[in-house]
Design a protein around this motif. Structure first.
Motif, short mmCIF file in Angstrom:
data_model
loop_
_atom_site.label_atom_id
_atom_site.label_comp_id
_atom_site.label_asym_id
_atom_site.label_seq_id
_atom_site.Cartn_x
_atom_site.Cartn_y
_atom_site.Cartn_z
N ARG A 160 0.86 -1.56 -0.20
CA ARG A 160 -0.05 -0.14 -0.20
C ARG A 160 0.59 1.53 0.31
O ARG A 160 -0.16 1.95 -0.79
CB ARG A 160 -1.61 -0.27 1.37
N SER A 161 1.69 0.84 1.19
CA SER A 161 3.09 2.37 0.82
C SER A 161 3.09 2.50 -0.65
O SER A 161 3.44 3.67 -0.96
CB SER A 161 4.22 1.98 1.46
N LEU A 162 3.45 1.55 -0.86
CA LEU A 162 4.88 1.89 -3.16
C LEU A 162 3.47 2.33 -3.83
O LEU A 162 3.66 3.34 -4.45
CB LEU A 162 5.18 0.16 -3.30
N GLU A 163 1.74 1.81 -3.79
CA GLU A 163 1.02 2.35 -4.58
C GLU A 163 1.16 3.65 -3.62
O GLU A 163 0.29 5.00 -5.08
CB GLU A 163 -0.20 1.61 -4.16
N LYS A 164 1.69 4.03 -2.67
CA LYS A 164 1.30 6.09 -2.95
C LYS A 164 1.98 6.53 -2.40
O LYS A 164 2.60 7.37 -1.94
CB LYS A 164 0.43 6.09 -1.17
N SER A 165 3.50 5.60 -2.83
CA SER A 165 4.57 6.56 -3.39
C SER A 165 5.19 8.17 -4.20
O SER A 165 3.64 7.85 -4.97
CB SER A 165 5.34 5.89 -3.64
N TYR A 166 5.21 8.69 -3.65
CA TYR A 166 5.61 10.14 -5.08
C TYR A 166 7.23 10.42 -5.25
O TYR A 166 8.25 9.65 -4.49
CB TYR A 166 4.96 10.58 -4.15
N LYS A 167 7.18 11.58 -5.84
CA LYS A 167 8.79 11.77 -6.25
C LYS A 167 9.30 13.09 -5.88
O LYS A 167 7.61 13.90 -5.95
CB LYS A 167 8.67 11.72 -7.80
N ILE A 168 9.53 13.68 -5.05
CA ILE A 168 10.34 14.35 -4.52
C ILE A 168 11.23 15.51 -5.36
O ILE A 168 12.03 16.94 -5.15
CB ILE A 168 10.44 14.85 -3.25
N GLY A 169 12.74 14.38 -5.71
CA GLY A 169 13.61 14.57 -6.47
C GLY A 169 14.00 14.25 -8.08
O GLY A 169 13.01 13.66 -9.29
N SER A 170 15.03 14.48 -8.38
CA SER A 170 15.74 13.86 -9.37
C SER A 170 15.74 12.05 -9.68
O SER A 170 15.62 11.04 -10.61
CB SER A 170 16.72 14.41 -10.44
N GLY A 171 15.75 11.46 -8.26
CA GLY A 171 15.88 9.55 -8.71
C GLY A 171 14.42 9.88 -7.63
O GLY A 171 13.54 10.01 -7.92
N PRO A 172 15.08 8.40 -7.12
CA PRO A 172 13.49 6.93 -6.80
C PRO A 172 13.23 8.86 -4.96
O PRO A 172 13.69 8.64 -4.97
CB PRO A 172 14.57 6.50 -5.84
N GLY A 173 11.58 8.39 -5.50
CA GLY A 173 11.88 9.18 -4.30
C GLY A 173 10.51 8.29 -3.75
O GLY A 173 10.87 6.42 -2.99
N PRO A 174 10.14 8.94 -1.63
CA PRO A 174 9.88 7.80 -0.70
C PRO A 174 8.28 6.96 -1.03
O PRO A 174 7.78 7.63 -2.02
CB PRO A 174 9.75 8.89 0.31
N LEU A 175 8.61 6.35 -0.24
CA LEU A 175 7.38 5.94 0.16
C LEU A 175 6.12 6.90 0.78
O LEU A 175 6.10 7.83 1.32
CB LEU A 175 6.91 4.28 0.90
N GLY A 176 4.82 6.56 0.19
CA GLY A 176 3.69 7.31 1.04
C GLY A 176 3.12 6.43 1.66
O GLY A 176 1.82 5.25 2.20
N HIS A 177 3.37 6.55 3.42
CA HIS A 177 3.17 5.57 4.30
C HIS A 177 1.66 5.92 5.72
O HIS A 177 1.34 5.28 5.74
CB HIS A 177 4.25 6.11 5.88
N TYR A 178 1.20 7.06 4.73
CA TYR A 178 -0.13 7.56 5.24
C TYR A 178 -1.52 6.96 4.82
O TYR A 178 -1.76 7.04 3.46
CB TYR A 178 0.22 9.23 5.65
N GLN A 179 -2.24 6.04 5.19
CA GLN A 179 -3.06 5.02 5.16
C GLN A 179 -3.95 5.41 5.59
O GLN A 179 -4.59 5.47 6.87
CB GLN A 179 -2.76 3.94 4.50
#
Length: 260
Positions: free
Chosen positions: A241-260
């Motif tokens: 679920r956190s990967l489904e909500k992940s997001y991009k903030i920089g030029s590389g891989p972004g973080p996961l979306g932990h809030y559910q």
């Protein structure tokens, strides 16, 4: 709510995606209060780890003593420990406490880049892994710990059996480092129970902190008194679920979306 306490012992990610920051987000999402003991300060963003500054061992000891003297900690996890001194010292301190211990042996990134000093691997094997209720290596870390060159499922099962010989109660080898095994992890216990656990593969480049999130989720569910296998299964679903909500903030891989 928040009646249980989990402790994360690891490094600070200045980019906020992995390490202590990911652990605290995970703890809060699963309604566990999170405490931390910082082992390293990193200068990093979505592209690079630019600098790692280990904390003085006395400062680490003071953090742990302060926490255990006041709080009833129900579970703990270790993350980035970086060098032999920190690993052996942490292991000595934790040997006093009989609570569930999740050891995430942060040695290599998901791309295979080394994240610790060379002689630290033996310290893991000798001092910390024997205390682990569960060890959560990725493919690269499993290679280092088992002296393997993992290519397929059979190799992973052999590596898991080898790693168990260091004294941990169970091993969860994450298969994401091999393309055809993305979403599949291998779980084996010292009682000879073994399981292949499969979740939906989430096709995203924003995976920074996924290993930290999974181990922190296991730590949380153990604090909430879930049996180990159930804690692993629920943690894999939380990660999905956190990967489904992940997001991009920089030029590389972004973080996961932990809030559910």
């Amino acid at each position: 709510m928040y009646s249980k306490i989990s402790l994360s012992i690891g490094g600070s990610d200045s980019g906020g995606g992995a390490g202590i920051q990911a652990d605290l987000k995970t703890f809060m999402s699963l309604k566990v209060h999170g405490c931390t003991a910082i082992t390293c300060i990193t200068a990093q963003n979505s592209l690079n780890v630019i600098d790692v500054a280990p904390i003085k061992v006395q400062t680490l000891n003071n953090q742990l003593d302060a926490l255990f003297s006041d709080f009833k900690i129900h579970s703990l996890k270790t993350g980035m420990l970086f060098n032999e001194e920190i690993i052996s010292n942490t292991a000595l301190k934790l040997s006093k406490y009989s609570i569930p211990k999740v050891v995430d042996p942060v040695m290599c990134s998901r791309t295979g880049a080394k994240l610790l000093e060379e002689n630290a691997i033996e310290a893991y094997k000798n001092f910390l892994i024997p205390q682990a209720d569960i060890l959560t290596p990725n493919i690269f870390e499993a290679n280092l710990l088992s002296n393997s060159n993992i290519k397929n499922e059979n190799d992973i099962e052999k590596a898991g059996k080898t790693i168990l010989k260091y004294g941990c109660k169970s091993v969860l080898i994450k298969g994401g480092g091999i393309h055809k095994l993305k979403g599949k992890d291998f779980f084996i216990t010292n009682e000879h129970n073994k399981y292949w656990l499969t979740n939906k593969y989430v096709d995203t480049d924003n995976t920074h902190g996924s290993g930290c999130t999974l181990s922190a989720a296991i730590c949380s569910y153990l604090a909430l008194d879930e049996p180990l296998l159930e804690a692993v299964k629920k943690s894999k679903s939380f990660l999905e679920r956190s990967l489904e909500k992940s997001y991009k903030i920089g030029s590389g891989p972004g973080p996961l979306g932990h809030y559910q």
